[in-house]
Motif scaffolding. Structure first.
Motif, PDB file in Angstrom:
ATOM      1  N   SER A 160       2.984  -2.436   4.511  1.00 54.77           N
ATOM      2  CA  SER A 160       2.107  -1.357   3.553  1.00 54.77           C
ATOM      3  C   SER A 160       0.856  -1.230   4.217  1.00 54.77           C
ATOM      4  CB  SER A 160       1.896  -1.617   2.171  1.00 54.77           C
ATOM      5  OG  SER A 160       3.524  -1.751   1.501  1.00 54.77           O
ATOM      6  N   TYR A 161       0.133  -2.182   4.504  1.00 53.52           N
ATOM      7  CA  TYR A 161      -1.234  -2.279   4.978  1.00 53.52           C
ATOM      8  C   TYR A 161      -1.500  -2.612   6.609  1.00 53.52           C
ATOM      9  CZ  TYR A 161      -2.193  -2.091  -0.028  1.00 53.52           C
ATOM     10  OH  TYR A 161      -2.216  -1.523  -1.351  1.00 53.52           O
ATOM     11  N   GLU A 162      -0.185  -2.790   7.188  1.00 53.97           N
ATOM     12  CA  GLU A 162      -0.138  -3.313   8.683  1.00 53.97           C
ATOM     13  C   GLU A 162      -1.271  -4.272   8.858  1.00 53.97           C
ATOM     14  OE1 GLU A 162      -1.495   0.341  10.765  1.00 53.97           O
ATOM     15  OE2 GLU A 162       0.664   1.052  10.509  1.00 53.97           O
ATOM     16  N   LEU A 163      -0.927  -5.644   8.023  1.00 51.48           N
ATOM     17  CA  LEU A 163      -1.830  -6.734   7.908  1.00 51.48           C
ATOM     18  C   LEU A 163      -1.604  -7.457   9.249  1.00 51.48           C
ATOM     19  CD1 LEU A 163      -1.520  -7.950   4.475  1.00 51.48           C
ATOM     20  CD2 LEU A 163      -3.464  -6.724   5.356  1.00 51.48           C
ATOM     21  N   SER A 164      -0.396  -7.648   9.750  1.00 51.77           N
ATOM     22  CA  SER A 164      -0.245  -8.262  10.982  1.00 51.77           C
ATOM     23  C   SER A 164      -0.690  -7.722  12.215  1.00 51.77           C
ATOM     24  CB  SER A 164       1.324  -8.318  11.323  1.00 51.77           C
ATOM     25  OG  SER A 164       1.885  -9.196  10.425  1.00 51.77           O
ATOM     26  N   SER A 165      -1.353  -6.590  12.109  1.00 45.38           N
ATOM     27  CA  SER A 165      -2.011  -5.654  13.256  1.00 45.38           C
ATOM     28  C   SER A 165      -3.417  -6.123  13.214  1.00 45.38           C
ATOM     29  CB  SER A 165      -1.786  -4.538  13.171  1.00 45.38           C
ATOM     30  OG  SER A 165      -2.116  -3.716  12.163  1.00 45.38           O
ATOM     31  N   HIS A 204       0.273 -15.370  -7.112  1.00 42.32           N
ATOM     32  CA  HIS A 204      -0.138 -14.099  -7.297  1.00 42.32           C
ATOM     33  C   HIS A 204      -1.431 -13.592  -6.379  1.00 42.32           C
ATOM     34  CE1 HIS A 204      -2.796 -10.897  -9.461  1.00 42.32           C
ATOM     35  NE2 HIS A 204      -1.721 -10.552 -10.045  1.00 42.32           N
ATOM     36  N   TYR A 205      -0.802 -12.642  -5.554  1.00 40.71           N
ATOM     37  CA  TYR A 205      -1.979 -12.265  -4.383  1.00 40.71           C
ATOM     38  C   TYR A 205      -2.813 -11.029  -4.748  1.00 40.71           C
ATOM     39  CZ  TYR A 205       1.069 -15.378  -1.550  1.00 40.71           C
ATOM     40  OH  TYR A 205       1.515 -16.419  -0.733  1.00 40.71           O
ATOM     41  N   VAL A 206      -4.175 -11.346  -4.619  1.00 41.24           N
ATOM     42  CA  VAL A 206      -4.904 -10.022  -4.835  1.00 41.24           C
ATOM     43  C   VAL A 206      -5.303  -9.632  -3.065  1.00 41.24           C
ATOM     44  CG1 VAL A 206      -7.203  -8.985  -5.497  1.00 41.24           C
ATOM     45  CG2 VAL A 206      -5.515 -10.399  -6.896  1.00 41.24           C
ATOM     46  N   ILE A 207      -5.250  -8.229  -2.612  1.00 42.42           N
ATOM     47  CA  ILE A 207      -5.516  -8.007  -1.408  1.00 42.42           C
ATOM     48  C   ILE A 207      -6.783  -7.088  -1.484  1.00 42.42           C
ATOM     49  CG2 ILE A 207      -4.903  -6.623   0.667  1.00 42.42           C
ATOM     50  CD1 ILE A 207      -2.934  -8.837  -0.112  1.00 42.42           C
ATOM     51  N   PHE A 208      -7.856  -7.763  -0.879  1.00 45.42           N
ATOM     52  CA  PHE A 208      -9.337  -7.005  -0.798  1.00 45.42           C
ATOM     53  C   PHE A 208      -9.426  -6.424   0.611  1.00 45.42           C
ATOM     54  CE2 PHE A 208      -9.759 -10.306  -3.763  1.00 45.42           C
ATOM     55  CZ  PHE A 208     -10.677  -9.651  -5.026  1.00 45.42           C
ATOM     56  N   LYS A 209      -9.853  -5.117   0.371  1.00 48.69           N
ATOM     57  CA  LYS A 209     -10.361  -4.269   1.794  1.00 48.69           C
ATOM     58  C   LYS A 209     -11.675  -3.942   1.803  1.00 48.69           C
ATOM     59  CE  LYS A 209      -8.748  -0.547   4.463  1.00 48.69           C
ATOM     60  NZ  LYS A 209      -7.896   0.508   4.783  1.00 48.69           N
ATOM     61  N   LYS A 210     -12.252  -3.962   2.865  1.00 47.02           N
ATOM     62  CA  LYS A 210     -13.887  -3.840   3.313  1.00 47.02           C
ATOM     63  C   LYS A 210     -13.915  -2.298   2.624  1.00 47.02           C
ATOM     64  CE  LYS A 210     -17.177  -5.037   6.500  1.00 47.02           C
ATOM     65  NZ  LYS A 210     -17.516  -5.465   7.837  1.00 47.02           N
ATOM     66  N   LYS A 211     -15.200  -2.266   2.076  1.00 46.56           N
ATOM     67  CA  LYS A 211     -15.615  -0.902   1.596  1.00 46.56           C
ATOM     68  C   LYS A 211     -16.077  -0.026   2.763  1.00 46.56           C
ATOM     69  CE  LYS A 211     -16.734  -2.572  -3.151  1.00 46.56           C
ATOM     70  NZ  LYS A 211     -17.876  -2.954  -4.022  1.00 46.56           N
TER      71      LYS A 211
END
Length: 586
Positions: A477-482, A579-586
């Motif tokens: 969903s968030y392409e985290l592996s890239s 329980h994971y929370v994903i934070f993304k830079k503003k």
């Protein structure tokens, strides 16, 4: 006497005959399918969280490159030896399946390690075949018991450091009992590898040295040559840890702080906790439970015969495996896995002495054994219900026991029925098939707990499959592996699913997380460096496992302020246990 009574007596006689005069050749047709099912069950059991953490380290090491220094640079709480074994397994498995295919990757890894384990068992059995003849033990019996002991374990014990140690020990027996001096030297090197796997596991080398010493003069020269190879190998390993791999020594030292290994070290309380843990963890290693009863009976027999040298050696053989557990002080199920070595030995020794043991029994001694085994059974029932968590609580005082506890009662009655049967016919004492009784008990425990339908296997399998699906969807969903790198504030499992480098060396920041429970860590260099690394992160994503890394601790407030001032929550992903929370830079 009427006809019915005569027929009833004949039936009972036939039942006794069938129960206690088992046909050795035919019963193996029962064991072989059980071993096959056990093997398949072992292979399809998913990795534990610990094993996935180990493989996270291997993935990160692969990203770093520059073997073998990348093994040292990619941290994990287990020392460099354990990391090296996992890395080699990881690289070999990649020849057959990609890491992104998690289920297939885990099954393939299990198959590869199972083949290695079977080779170790076959090598061990091949080398001791000429030694066991005088003990009335067959090669087939040794193979079946040893193989079942290795593959009947639960998900919790597989691919742990202790599992690797047991395989090395079996290989070492093959090498040290050879007539070749080169192989004897290699046995010393193999045993020296126990040290970098987990440090304290070096004590397990005594299993081999003590056993070979006990075999007598014929093998003393083998022992001397092996010890020379062991000492030289230990010197080289220590030199490598101190001078070649810059992180290795500090990592081994710091791991004792993370685990509070030597805090409040009280030998009496630790021995009590060890005993509780032994009973509590028997479902994970089925061979352990029958070995309790076997060992108590054997030691009683040896003491009745004033065989105190045998008592000392027998007890010390068990003590070798107890010491690492007591020193570590955590009593996890896999810590008990090396005890399969004395457990296997105990089963065969009991079979060997059984006829003589029966002949020494009298009414007084039989009552003593009854009471002693009954006390052990009561203690086991108490621990598993009130301490071990293997019971469902109803109201405040009543418990439904797991069906596996029936195995405890089965053990005591099996042994006592055999004993009583032989006492009824003292003139016709035969070598009862005690080994088969012990195996059936262990198989029963495995079937109830660790088989496909076992009460440990089923919930874990369902949870593990669900976690793989959830985490792969999150990554997609968030392409985290890239991402070039990510800050992970989780227990290490997350980076098994997300193929991005960890910004910090501690891809699960144990120095900071454990400091909240061990204040001594606050003053260490590793705590300060990890804390600063977290604060210096400026990448796009942060993964926080809120049930593991508590941002609300007082000392963690600067981290919380940094995250919430510069990042926003974009996803909350619960799995069955995390329980994971994903934070993304503003």
């Amino acid at each position: 006497m009427n006809t019915n009574s005569i027929e009833c007596q004949q039936i009972m006689k036939e039942v006794k005959k069938r129960l206690f005069n088992l046909n050795l050749s035919s019963i193996y047709y029962f064991y072989l399918p059980v071993l096959l099912i056990c093997f398949i069950s072992y292979v399809v059991t998913p990795f534990t969280a610990d094993t996935r953490v180990f493989y996270s380290s291997a993935i990160l090491a692969d990203q770093l490159g520059n073997f073998p220094y990348n093994i040292d640079a990619s941290w994990e709480i287990k020392p460099i030896g354990n990391r090296l074994i996992v890395y080699l397994l990881y690289k070999f498995t990649l020849l057959f399946v990609e890491i992104d295919e998690k289920t297939n990757f885990e099954i393939t890894t299990k198959i590869i390690f199972s083949v290695i384990s079977l080779v170790a068992v076959l090598a061990f059995v091949y080398r001791i075949k000429n030694l066991i003849n005088k003990y009335s033990v067959t090669v087939t019996q040794v193979f079946i018991v040893t193989t079942f002991s290795l593959f009947s374990i639960s998900y919790w014990c597989a691919l742990q450091a202790e599992n690797f140690c047991v395989i090395l020990i079996l290989f070492s027996f093959y090498l040290i009992l050879s007539k070749s001096k080169i192989l004897n030297i290699l046995s010393g090197f193999t045993l020296a590898l126990l040290f970098p796997i987990k440090g304290i596991t070096i004590i397990l080398a005594l299993y081999v040295f003590v056993a070979v010493y006990y075999l007598g003069e014929d093998y003393r020269q083998n022992l001397v040559v092996s010890l020379k190879g062991f000492i030289v190998s230990m010197i080289l390993i220590v030199i490598s840890i101190v001078f070649v791999f810059p992180y290795a020594l500090n990592d081994m030292s710091n791991s004792t702080l993370y685990q509070n290994t030597f805090q409040d070290f009280n030998i009496v309380s630790r021995l009590i906790l060890f005993s509780e843990g032994y009973i509590r963890n028997y479902p994970h290693i089925p061979v352990l439970l029958p070995s309790i009863y076997v060992s108590v009976i054997t030691l009683s027999y040896l003491m009745w015969g004033n065989k105190f040298n045998e008592v000392a050696i027998y007890s010390f053989f068990w003590l070798i495996g107890v010491i690492p557990i007591v020193v570590q002080g955590k009593y996890f199920g896999y810590h008990y896995f090396p005890l399969v070595i004395p457990a296997i030995f105990s089963c065969f020794y009991f079979e060997y002495i059984f006829k003589e043991f029966i002949s020494t029994l009298n009414e007084k001694r039989l009552i003593y054994l009854n009471l002693l085994l009954f006390l052990i059974t009561c203690s086991a029932l108490y621990v598993t219900t009130h301490v071990g968590g293997f019971g469902y609580k109803l109201g405040t005082n009543f418990y439904y026991l797991y069906p596996g506890l029936v195995a405890i009662v089965y053990i005591i009655f099996s042994i006592l029925i055999i004993t009583k049967y032989n006492l009824d016919s003292p003139g016709e004492i035969k070598g009862c098939k005690t080994l088969h009784v012990l195996l059936i008990i262990a198989i029963l425990i495995w079937a109830i707990f660790n088989s496909f339908s076992g009460c440990l296997f089923k919930p874990y399998y369902e949870y593990s499959v669900q976690e793989i699906e959830v985490m792969q969807e999150l990554d997609k969903s968030y392409e985290l592996s890239s991402e070039p790198s990510i800050l992970y504030l989780s227990d290490g499992v997350c980076s098994y699913y997300i193929n991005s480098k960890s910004y910090c060396r501690y891809y699960y920041p144990l120095p900071v997380q454990r400091a909240n429970y061990n204040p001594n860590l606050y003053e260490t260099q590793v705590y300060k460096e990890t804390f600063d690394c977290i604060l210096n992160y400026s990448g796009d994503f942060i993964v926080v496992q809120t049930d593991w890394f508590d941002l609300n601790f007082e000392k963690n407030k600067p981290i919380k302020e940094k995250i919430y001032s510069s990042y926003g929550v974009v996803d909350e992903t619960p799995t069955s246990k995390r329980h994971y929370v994903i934070f993304k830079k503003k």
